[in-house]
Design a protein around this motif. Structure first.
Motif, PDB file in Angstrom:
ATOM      1  N   PHE A  68      -7.660 -23.111  13.081  1.00  0.00           N
ATOM      2  CA  PHE A  68      -7.691 -21.647  12.952  1.00  0.00           C
ATOM      3  C   PHE A  68      -6.403 -21.021  13.468  1.00  0.00           C
ATOM      4  CE2 PHE A  68      -8.732 -17.428  14.492  1.00  0.00           C
ATOM      5  CZ  PHE A  68      -9.382 -16.895  13.404  1.00  0.00           C
ATOM      6  N   ILE A  71      -3.350 -21.687  11.304  1.00  0.00           N
ATOM      7  CA  ILE A  71      -3.220 -20.865  10.095  1.00  0.00           C
ATOM      8  C   ILE A  71      -2.959 -19.414  10.450  1.00  0.00           C
ATOM      9  CG2 ILE A  71      -4.409 -20.081   8.029  1.00  0.00           C
ATOM     10  CD1 ILE A  71      -6.014 -22.653   8.149  1.00  0.00           C
ATOM     11  N   ILE A  75       0.721 -16.722  10.000  1.00  0.00           N
ATOM     12  CA  ILE A  75       0.519 -15.708   8.961  1.00  0.00           C
ATOM     13  C   ILE A  75       0.548 -14.314   9.578  1.00  0.00           C
ATOM     14  CG2 ILE A  75      -1.178 -14.775   7.372  1.00  0.00           C
ATOM     15  CD1 ILE A  75      -1.950 -17.563   6.677  1.00  0.00           C
ATOM     16  N   ASP A 107       8.117  -2.738  -1.610  1.00  0.00           N
ATOM     17  CA  ASP A 107       6.685  -2.715  -1.908  1.00  0.00           C
ATOM     18  C   ASP A 107       6.291  -3.737  -2.945  1.00  0.00           C
ATOM     19  OD1 ASP A 107       6.524  -0.616  -0.200  1.00  0.00           O
ATOM     20  OD2 ASP A 107       6.982   0.853  -1.762  1.00  0.00           O
ATOM     21  N   ASP A 109       6.479  -7.273  -3.216  1.00  0.00           N
ATOM     22  CA  ASP A 109       6.758  -8.566  -2.627  1.00  0.00           C
ATOM     23  C   ASP A 109       5.905  -9.632  -3.290  1.00  0.00           C
ATOM     24  OD1 ASP A 109       6.322 -10.024   0.634  1.00  0.00           O
ATOM     25  OD2 ASP A 109       7.577 -10.558  -1.052  1.00  0.00           O
ATOM     26  N   VAL A 110       6.552 -10.655  -3.841  1.00  0.00           N
ATOM     27  CA  VAL A 110       5.796 -11.687  -4.549  1.00  0.00           C
ATOM     28  C   VAL A 110       5.741 -12.977  -3.749  1.00  0.00           C
ATOM     29  CG1 VAL A 110       5.442 -12.701  -6.804  1.00  0.00           C
ATOM     30  CG2 VAL A 110       6.802 -10.646  -6.587  1.00  0.00           C
ATOM     31  N   VAL A 111       6.760 -13.236  -2.963  1.00  0.00           N
ATOM     32  CA  VAL A 111       6.847 -14.542  -2.307  1.00  0.00           C
ATOM     33  C   VAL A 111       5.688 -14.727  -1.327  1.00  0.00           C
ATOM     34  CG1 VAL A 111       8.244 -16.023  -0.875  1.00  0.00           C
ATOM     35  CG2 VAL A 111       9.307 -14.527  -2.538  1.00  0.00           C
TER      36      VAL A 111
ATOM     37  N   PHE B 102       0.896  -1.293   1.267  1.00  0.00           N
ATOM     38  CA  PHE B 102       1.838  -2.384   1.031  1.00  0.00           C
ATOM     39  C   PHE B 102       1.184  -3.348   0.063  1.00  0.00           C
ATOM     40  CE2 PHE B 102      -1.002  -3.441   4.381  1.00  0.00           C
ATOM     41  CZ  PHE B 102      -1.310  -4.759   4.177  1.00  0.00           C
ATOM     42  N   LYS B 103       1.994  -4.222  -0.477  1.00  0.00           N
ATOM     43  CA  LYS B 103       1.431  -5.219  -1.384  1.00  0.00           C
ATOM     44  C   LYS B 103       1.347  -6.546  -0.652  1.00  0.00           C
ATOM     45  CE  LYS B 103       1.149  -5.777  -6.173  1.00  0.00           C
ATOM     46  NZ  LYS B 103       1.661  -5.506  -7.482  1.00  0.00           N
ATOM     47  N   ASN B 105       1.393 -10.286   0.271  1.00  0.00           N
ATOM     48  CA  ASN B 105       2.021 -11.395  -0.443  1.00  0.00           C
ATOM     49  C   ASN B 105       1.069 -12.570  -0.559  1.00  0.00           C
ATOM     50  OD1 ASN B 105       2.042 -12.342   2.110  1.00  0.00           O
ATOM     51  ND2 ASN B 105       4.234 -12.126   2.427  1.00  0.00           N
ATOM     52  N   MET B 107       1.103 -15.558   0.633  1.00  0.00           N
ATOM     53  CA  MET B 107       0.759 -16.269   1.861  1.00  0.00           C
ATOM     54  C   MET B 107      -0.380 -15.584   2.598  1.00  0.00           C
ATOM     55  SD  MET B 107       3.618 -17.560   4.419  1.00  0.00           S
ATOM     56  CE  MET B 107       3.930 -15.955   5.071  1.00  0.00           C
ATOM     57  N   LEU B 108      -0.282 -14.276   2.683  1.00  0.00           N
ATOM     58  CA  LEU B 108      -1.304 -13.512   3.402  1.00  0.00           C
ATOM     59  C   LEU B 108      -2.654 -13.641   2.712  1.00  0.00           C
ATOM     60  CD1 LEU B 108      -1.585 -11.635   5.780  1.00  0.00           C
ATOM     61  CD2 LEU B 108      -1.099  -9.737   4.288  1.00  0.00           C
ATOM     62  N   GLY B 111      -3.941 -17.386   3.012  1.00  0.00           N
ATOM     63  CA  GLY B 111      -4.267 -17.700   4.395  1.00  0.00           C
ATOM     64  C   GLY B 111      -5.517 -17.001   4.852  1.00  0.00           C
ATOM     65  N   SER B 112      -5.688 -15.728   4.481  1.00  0.00           N
ATOM     66  CA  SER B 112      -6.902 -15.056   4.944  1.00  0.00           C
ATOM     67  C   SER B 112      -8.131 -15.603   4.267  1.00  0.00           C
ATOM     68  CB  SER B 112      -6.840 -13.548   4.738  1.00  0.00           C
ATOM     69  OG  SER B 112      -5.634 -13.171   4.268  1.00  0.00           O
ATOM     70  N   ILE B 114      -8.579 -18.785   3.616  1.00  0.00           N
ATOM     71  CA  ILE B 114      -8.933 -19.977   4.391  1.00  0.00           C
ATOM     72  C   ILE B 114      -9.590 -19.575   5.704  1.00  0.00           C
ATOM     73  CG2 ILE B 114      -8.002 -22.037   5.489  1.00  0.00           C
ATOM     74  CD1 ILE B 114      -5.715 -21.883   3.469  1.00  0.00           C
ATOM     75  N   ILE B 115      -8.968 -18.569   6.366  1.00  0.00           N
ATOM     76  CA  ILE B 115      -9.506 -18.139   7.655  1.00  0.00           C
ATOM     77  C   ILE B 115     -10.900 -17.534   7.492  1.00  0.00           C
ATOM     78  CG2 ILE B 115      -9.136 -16.494   9.509  1.00  0.00           C
ATOM     79  CD1 ILE B 115      -6.260 -16.994   9.293  1.00  0.00           C
ATOM     80  N   PHE B 118     -13.426 -20.113   7.937  1.00  0.00           N
ATOM     81  CA  PHE B 118     -13.586 -20.496   9.338  1.00  0.00           C
ATOM     82  C   PHE B 118     -14.419 -19.467  10.094  1.00  0.00           C
ATOM     83  CE2 PHE B 118     -10.115 -23.412   8.616  1.00  0.00           C
ATOM     84  CZ  PHE B 118     -10.502 -24.475   9.404  1.00  0.00           C
ATOM     85  N   ILE B 119     -14.105 -18.194   9.872  1.00  0.00           N
ATOM     86  CA  ILE B 119     -14.849 -17.148  10.587  1.00  0.00           C
ATOM     87  C   ILE B 119     -16.317 -17.178  10.182  1.00  0.00           C
ATOM     88  CG2 ILE B 119     -15.018 -14.682  11.007  1.00  0.00           C
ATOM     89  CD1 ILE B 119     -12.120 -14.421  10.491  1.00  0.00           C
ATOM     90  N   TYR B 125     -22.580 -20.517  13.015  1.00  0.00           N
ATOM     91  CA  TYR B 125     -22.854 -21.360  14.192  1.00  0.00           C
ATOM     92  C   TYR B 125     -23.423 -20.512  15.330  1.00  0.00           C
ATOM     93  CZ  TYR B 125     -21.856 -24.226  18.252  1.00  0.00           C
ATOM     94  OH  TYR B 125     -21.958 -24.920  19.416  1.00  0.00           O
TER      95      TYR B 125
END
Lengths: 111, 238
Positions: A68, A71, A75, A107, A109-111, B102-103, B105, B107-108, B111-112, B114-115, B118-119, B125
């Motif tokens: 957890f 990750i 991020i 605003d 952002d693709v990466v 904002f837009k 990306n 990764m965000l 990643g969220s 996956i998280i 977990f949450i 549990y």
């Protein structure tokens, strides 16, 4: 077993200490972010591994927490860094600004 | 005139508050109480744990001894969710969620997601171990809702299934009452523990307490998720 766990706990504490020092002493925002998150990610890992050595029953929970943190921490810090970049509050001494070189709008952002 | 009336009301309230806080007459001195006469002594008595079967004494009180009170608490939460839905909710088909400034990306978003898993696992549990360890239905349900909120904040296209939440909430709430009525049928009073208590410390123990806590967790989680959804889709309807 216990001694190994103590060693890991002390290493984790050292990482936390260095992270805190970095947040205090680093010159600009991005440096502070990487000090405050990279160091503490390693500190959390080390502390939790120490806990796992001290208490082998908890190893499943420790693994879950480590994944957890592995990750969420990078991020979160990258999102914060991107938010700082978008707020135009960037320190003036940036050597490489790839987002600007690519000509990407803040605003869009693709990466 | 209005100011004088306000001053009068404030003075009146102040006098009442002072009178209410001055408890020296109605409360005994500290340490004067004979605890063995109180009902709490019976709750905290170590010999009763085997009868209830719950290793967590707080859960034993909240769901076991005071189950009817907990039903009231769940109802209070339901009514507040209903109020939020009444004010902010609208025609479900026409609603769009609020835009993020904002837009997010790639990764965000990934990643969220996956998280999120977990949450969710952690909250389940906590809910399922409510009778063994600290936690239980209310914190676990709040964790489910926080996972939904994370998805809302990290993905600008995300919409939760509001109808599913409403269905889940209704089913969980009805089952809570039905289990209470079953206590009336198989035993003597409402919400009585009619299942065997089992061994203290095992996951299948404490009779109906874990079942009710799971239902509470699902209900609280879906209710708070519904509140989050109502807040984030506000302003676009009608």
């Amino acid at each position: 077993m216990e001694i190994v766990s103590y060693i890991f706990l002390i290493i984790g504490g050292l990482f936390f200490l260095l992270g805190g020092l970095g947040v205090l002493r680093m010159p600009d925002t991005f440096n502070r972010i990487q000090a405050g998150t990279k160091a503490t990610t390693l500190g959390v890992f080390s502390t939790l591994i120490g806990v796992a050595f001290a208490n082998p029953d908890w190893i499943a929970k420790v693994i879950v927490i480590i994944v957890f943190v592995a990750i969420s921490n990078p991020i979160g810090s990258s999102a914060i860094a991107k938010a700082i970049y978008n707020s135009k509050n960037v320190p003036g001494n940036l050597v490489i600004d790839e987002l600007k070189e690519r000509g990407e709008d803040n605003d869009n952002d693709v990466v | 005139m209005k100011n004088i009336l306000g001053l009068f009301v404030a003075l009146l309230l102040g006098v009442f508050i002072i009178l209410a806080l001055d408890t020296s007459a109605s409360f005994p001195e500290f340490g004067d109480i004979d605890l063995t006469e109180r009902v709490s002594d019976e709750y905290l008595d170590g010999n009763n744990i085997d009868d209830v079967g719950s290793a967590n004494i707080v859960t034993a009180i909240v769901v076991g001894y005071r189950g009817f009170d907990t039903l009231g608490e769940v109802t209070v939460l339901f009514i507040s969710a209903l109020g939020v839905a009444l004010v902010f909710g609208g025609v479900p088909n026409k609603q769009n969620r609020l835009d993020l400034k904002f837009k997010p990306n790639f990764m965000l978003k990934t990643g969220s997601k996956i998280i999120f898993g977990f949450i969710l696992v952690t909250s389940l549990y906590i809910i399922f171990h409510g009778h063994l360890s600290p936690g239980g239905g209310f914190p676990g349900g709040a964790m489910i809702a926080s996972a939904i909120l994370l998805l809302y904040l990290s993905d600008d296209k995300f919409r939760s299934n509001v109808k599913g939440f409403k269905l889940l909430e209704g089913i969980a709430g009805s089952l809570f009452v039905i289990i209470g009525l079953l206590g009336l049928v198989f035993a003597t009073y409402f919400l009585q523990n009619f299942l065997p208590a089992g061994t203290v410390g095992e996951i299948l123990s404490a009779g109906i307490i874990p079942i009710i806590y799971v239902l509470i967790g699902l209900k609280v989680g879906s209710e708070i998720s519904g509140i989050v959804d109502n807040f984030l889709t506000e302003g676009e309807s009608v």
